[in-house]
Design a protein around this motif. Structure first.
Motif, PDB file in Angstrom:
ATOM      1  N   VAL B 334       1.237  -1.145  -0.658  1.00 19.08           N
ATOM      2  CA  VAL B 334       0.010   0.278   0.365  1.00 19.08           C
ATOM      3  C   VAL B 334       0.869   1.432  -0.319  1.00 19.08           C
ATOM      4  O   VAL B 334       0.171   2.215  -0.976  1.00 19.08           O
ATOM      5  CB  VAL B 334      -0.978   0.065   1.423  1.00 19.08           C
ATOM      6  N   VAL B 335       1.819   1.027   0.284  1.00 17.16           N
ATOM      7  CA  VAL B 335       2.595   2.251   1.034  1.00 17.16           C
ATOM      8  C   VAL B 335       3.613   2.867  -0.201  1.00 17.16           C
ATOM      9  O   VAL B 335       3.874   3.425  -1.347  1.00 17.16           O
ATOM     10  CB  VAL B 335       4.148   2.235   1.910  1.00 17.16           C
ATOM     11  N   ALA B 336       3.811   1.840  -1.019  1.00 16.06           N
ATOM     12  CA  ALA B 336       4.052   1.674  -2.150  1.00 16.06           C
ATOM     13  C   ALA B 336       3.409   2.013  -3.394  1.00 16.06           C
ATOM     14  O   ALA B 336       3.832   3.235  -4.449  1.00 16.06           O
ATOM     15  CB  ALA B 336       4.930  -0.074  -3.192  1.00 16.06           C
ATOM     16  N   ALA B 337       2.105   2.047  -2.890  1.00 12.64           N
ATOM     17  CA  ALA B 337       1.067   2.764  -4.234  1.00 12.64           C
ATOM     18  C   ALA B 337       1.126   3.894  -3.759  1.00 12.64           C
ATOM     19  O   ALA B 337       0.834   4.551  -5.031  1.00 12.64           O
ATOM     20  CB  ALA B 337       0.163   1.250  -3.996  1.00 12.64           C
ATOM     21  N   LEU B 338       0.902   4.269  -3.078  1.00 13.66           N
ATOM     22  CA  LEU B 338       0.942   5.571  -2.371  1.00 13.66           C
ATOM     23  C   LEU B 338       1.775   6.642  -3.086  1.00 13.66           C
ATOM     24  O   LEU B 338       1.420   7.441  -3.078  1.00 13.66           O
ATOM     25  CB  LEU B 338       0.763   6.185  -0.797  1.00 13.66           C
ATOM     26  N   SER B 339       2.772   6.346  -2.611  1.00 12.19           N
ATOM     27  CA  SER B 339       4.485   6.940  -3.120  1.00 12.19           C
ATOM     28  C   SER B 339       4.204   6.910  -4.438  1.00 12.19           C
ATOM     29  O   SER B 339       5.276   7.760  -5.129  1.00 12.19           O
ATOM     30  CB  SER B 339       5.758   6.304  -2.423  1.00 12.19           C
ATOM     31  N   SER B 340       3.350   6.508  -5.233  1.00 11.50           N
ATOM     32  CA  SER B 340       3.819   6.565  -6.725  1.00 11.50           C
ATOM     33  C   SER B 340       2.606   8.011  -7.307  1.00 11.50           C
ATOM     34  O   SER B 340       2.474   8.245  -7.962  1.00 11.50           O
ATOM     35  CB  SER B 340       3.181   5.605  -7.477  1.00 11.50           C
ATOM     36  N   LEU B 341       1.628   8.261  -6.008  1.00 10.45           N
ATOM     37  CA  LEU B 341       1.350   9.562  -6.791  1.00 10.45           C
ATOM     38  C   LEU B 341       2.110  10.794  -7.062  1.00 10.45           C
ATOM     39  O   LEU B 341       1.327  11.438  -7.549  1.00 10.45           O
ATOM     40  CB  LEU B 341       0.610   9.792  -5.257  1.00 10.45           C
ATOM     41  N   LEU B 342       3.386  11.003  -6.132  1.00 12.01           N
ATOM     42  CA  LEU B 342       3.798  11.808  -6.703  1.00 12.01           C
ATOM     43  C   LEU B 342       4.622  12.130  -7.661  1.00 12.01           C
ATOM     44  O   LEU B 342       4.667  13.148  -8.706  1.00 12.01           O
ATOM     45  CB  LEU B 342       4.786  11.958  -5.729  1.00 12.01           C
ATOM     46  N   SER B 343       4.876  10.707  -8.909  1.00 11.43           N
ATOM     47  CA  SER B 343       5.245  10.682 -10.262  1.00 11.43           C
ATOM     48  C   SER B 343       3.661  11.062 -11.134  1.00 11.43           C
ATOM     49  O   SER B 343       4.190  11.427 -11.997  1.00 11.43           O
ATOM     50  CB  SER B 343       6.342   9.572 -10.760  1.00 11.43           C
ATOM     51  N   LEU B 344       2.900  10.462 -10.633  1.00  9.35           N
ATOM     52  CA  LEU B 344       1.812  10.282 -11.096  1.00  9.35           C
ATOM     53  C   LEU B 344       1.450  11.914 -11.705  1.00  9.35           C
ATOM     54  O   LEU B 344       0.776  12.237 -12.778  1.00  9.35           O
ATOM     55  CB  LEU B 344      -0.078   9.750 -10.631  1.00  9.35           C
ATOM     56  N   ARG B 345       1.458  12.932 -10.158  1.00 15.83           N
ATOM     57  CA  ARG B 345       0.924  13.849 -10.793  1.00 15.83           C
ATOM     58  C   ARG B 345       2.007  14.533 -12.181  1.00 15.83           C
ATOM     59  O   ARG B 345       1.736  15.484 -13.016  1.00 15.83           O
ATOM     60  CB  ARG B 345       1.127  14.907  -9.655  1.00 15.83           C
ATOM     61  N   THR B 346       3.051  14.347 -12.280  1.00 10.50           N
ATOM     62  CA  THR B 346       3.918  14.559 -13.088  1.00 10.50           C
ATOM     63  C   THR B 346       3.954  14.242 -13.977  1.00 10.50           C
ATOM     64  O   THR B 346       3.584  15.603 -15.385  1.00 10.50           O
ATOM     65  CB  THR B 346       5.584  14.386 -12.963  1.00 10.50           C
ATOM     66  N   VAL B 347       3.158  12.732 -14.366  1.00  9.03           N
ATOM     67  CA  VAL B 347       2.054  12.653 -15.756  1.00  9.03           C
ATOM     68  C   VAL B 347       1.573  13.295 -16.295  1.00  9.03           C
ATOM     69  O   VAL B 347       1.426  13.403 -17.721  1.00  9.03           O
ATOM     70  CB  VAL B 347       2.416  10.997 -15.482  1.00  9.03           C
ATOM     71  N   ALA B 348       0.995  13.206 -15.134  1.00 11.80           N
ATOM     72  CA  ALA B 348      -0.107  14.346 -15.332  1.00 11.80           C
ATOM     73  C   ALA B 348       0.395  15.633 -16.197  1.00 11.80           C
ATOM     74  O   ALA B 348      -0.876  15.908 -17.468  1.00 11.80           O
ATOM     75  CB  ALA B 348      -1.564  14.782 -14.561  1.00 11.80           C
ATOM     76  N   LYS B 349       0.742  16.142 -15.811  1.00 12.20           N
ATOM     77  CA  LYS B 349       1.454  17.306 -16.593  1.00 12.20           C
ATOM     78  C   LYS B 349       2.027  17.495 -17.054  1.00 12.20           C
ATOM     79  O   LYS B 349       2.024  18.870 -17.888  1.00 12.20           O
ATOM     80  CB  LYS B 349       1.579  18.204 -15.196  1.00 12.20           C
TER      81      LYS B 349
END
Lengths: 244, 360
Positions: B334-349
């Motif tokens: 779960v922690v790993a999945a949450l830590s991908s949020l940081l990158s997801l923001r960049t991908v979205a942008k």
């Protein structure tokens, strides 16, 4: 294709023998400005361009002239400030932001500068990626990829990764990929950059050949004067002004 | 999924490195979890596995058994309210010789009512009964050579206790528990003048509030009593803190690693978006990559942990059950999945425009 009498026709009538065909790309008075008020910068002054099926149009001009802006608008990557863009009969202003990627995936093919392959996919996978993204995996997609590789003389290289290919081969793969979704319009951004004149010519010849053989329309941005004779029409952009 | 797996496969060395880091961290989390649980069992198995729900001590002792002395009158008042759901127990420390080895042994001498619910459940030998003078001892004493039928000689008085039987999981204050009857305990500890350390309750809040109302008493739940056990909270606290830190470090390592990779791949994301890949597809690919790597690394770490446990020397307190292992694994994933949020923001942008020259 039949006449599209039910749709209000805003594009100017085609001057050539292909008068019966719907133009693939119609840019009607498109312009692009950045900022507002006093700080406005005009990247592209109102420009009109019509590209018919089977036509390869080169957009020529010095760097910083607005070529990229022009190509981005024609490629449904950027919305114009004013004017109308119509690709294959579809008015792009009617599409939502979320609808644009899906539209590009189905209707457009991109051939970009040298670095436009995915480094961790082999040549065959570069091609099958396009139907994969569209959710159309399967035998048909693989079959089509094989045919395109054969057609562009890349069958031997199907299992190679981009770093094992020469610059010319990479651009041929890029052209093959751009053809994978059987697009009506192909947009090429400096496809001859980083190629020597012989390879560069081969790549553009290949592009022209595909355009003419399959009735595609293509817009190629280039500042490579050596390949202009292979194009059906050359327009130039200088300081954001489009001239035929 | 296709893109995610192909990329991991192509950059195999890189994938193995990051997977290795995650696996090592997971391994450490598992081992520390086992040690934490093991120490807890070693320190207070009696309190962890007890059927009692509450313990009553004097107010000034605040739940610490060896500071508490309930007078016979107080015990009577408490058991009058609690009935069968209450049973007195009393604790002292004992030093004794016995077993095969010549060394001195020590333990917690615990007096219980043989018919109450705190009476030990025996794993071998015989149990306690009213009037017997022998003892039921924790099976950890078997390692010191103590057998059923042996005689333990208490120091310094020389009183003897016959080992009647063994019980499992009875440790307190990091020492084995020696169970005797209340009467025997009182006889061995005349100085206490009939007082006991605590009354165990197996009841609900309604009865405990009645008992609290008696005054001068402190009623703690089992979990609270465990926390005030000398040394318990300190031991568990420092180990738990290390675990929390490890999980946080794991989250950061994963987040930063994938973030840097994402930044590096910005042109690639631009290209994919220009071709027509949606942000959702690319984000899904990133999360899939992260999860695939973490699940694999955690699974390997879990297998290695299970393997290492069989090799651990018997003296090391280690307790890791499958549910514990699985929940720790789930936490890491779960922690790993949450830590991908940081990158997801960049991908979205990422703007597909970057795929086309420089916009001028």
């Amino acid at each position: 294709m039949t006449l599209t009498a039910h749709r209000p026709q805003t594009a100017p009538a085609s001057p050539s023998s292909s008068a019966l065909l719907t133009p693939t790309l119609v840019l009607q008075d498109v312009s692009k400005t950045y900022g507002d008020g006093d700080g406005t910068i005009t990247a592209l002054h109102p420009a009109t361009l019509v590209v018919q099926p089977g036509e390869l149009v080169a957009v020529n001009g010095p760097s910083g002239s607005g070529k990229s802006t022009f190509l981005s608008i024609a490629g449904a990557l950027l919305r114009p400030t004013t004017g109308q863009v119509r690709i294959a009969g579809q008015d792009l202003t009617a599409l939502s932001d979320a609808g644009l990627p899906a539209f590009r995936l189905k209707n457009l093919g991109f051939v970009l500068q040298s670095s436009n392959l995915i480094p961790y996919l082999n040549v065959r996978e570069q091609l099958t990626l396009v139907p994969h993204l569209a959710g159309e995996d399967g035998r048909d997609a693989r079959q089509q990829a094989e045919e395109l590789l054969q057609l562009l003389g890349l069958s031997e290289r199907a299992r190679h990764f981009p770093d094992a290919l020469s610059g010319g081969q990479r651009q041929r793969v890029a052209i093959a990929r751009a053809l994978m979704n059987d697009p009506q319009l192909i947009l090429a951004d400096e496809p001859t950059a980083s190629l020597d004149s012989v390879r560069g010519r081969e790549v553009v010849e290949l592009l022209a050949q595909q355009v003419h053989a399959h009735g595609k329309a293509a817009v190629m941005v280039t500042h490579d004067e050596r390949v202009l004779d292979l194009c059906d029409r050359v327009v130039s952009i200088v300081d954001g002004q489009l001239r035929e | 999924m296709f893109l995610a797996l192909r990329e991991l496969q192509h950059y195999r060395f890189r994938s193995v490195l990051i997977g290795g880091i995650v696996a090592l961290i997971a391994f450490m989390v598992f081992m520390l979890t086992g040690l934490t649980r093991g120490l807890a069992q070693d320190s207070a198995a009696l309190m962890i596995n007890t059927p009692a729900s509450h313990f009553v001590t004097t107010r000034d002792a605040a739940g610490v058994f060896n500071r508490s002395f309930l007078s016979p009158g107080e015990v009577k008042a408490i058991t009058a309210v609690g009935g069968d759901a209450s049973t007195p127990l009393t604790q002292s420390f004992a030093s004794f010789s016995g077993g095969t080895e010549a060394t001195q042994l020590s333990g917690v001498l615990l007096g219980v009512d043989p018919s109450g619910f705190m009476a030990p459940e025996i794993t071998s030998g015989q149990g306690l009964a009213a009037g017997v003078s022998g003892a039921v001892v924790d099976h950890s004493l078997q390692e010191d050579g103590v057998k059923v039928g042996d005689t333990l000689t208490l120091k310094p008085g020389g009183e003897t206790l016959k080992v009647l039987g063994f019980t499992g999981a009875a440790r307190l204050n990091h020492q084995p528990v020696v169970f005797v009857t209340l009467d025997r305990w009182q006889a061995l500890n005349p100085r206490t003048r009939g007082s006991v350390s605590a009354v165990a309750l197996k009841t609900d809040a309604a009865v405990t509030s009645q008992i609290s109302a008696l005054g001068g008493l402190s009623v703690l739940t089992r979990a609270e009593a465990l926390q005030v056990l000398p040394g318990y909270k300190e031991e568990q606290g420092s180990l738990t803190m290390i675990q929390v830190f490890l999980v946080v470090v794991a989250a950061f390592v994963m987040a930063v690693f994938f973030y840097v990779l994402t930044l590096q791949k910005t042109p690639q994301f631009g290209l994919l978006k220009a071709i027509g890949a949606s942000t959702r597809t690319l984000a899904g690919s990133l999360v899939a990559q992260m999860l695939f790597l973490t699940v694999l690394a955690v699974a390997i770490a879990a297998l290695v942990t299970l393997g290492i446990v069989t090799l651990l020397p018997a003296g090391i307190p280690f307790a890791l059950t499958l549910p514990t292992l699985l929940s720790a694994s789930a936490l890491l994933i779960v922690v790993a999945a949450l830590s991908s949020l940081l990158s997801l923001r960049t991908v979205a942008k990422v703007d597909p425009l970057i795929a086309i020259g420089t916009v001028t």
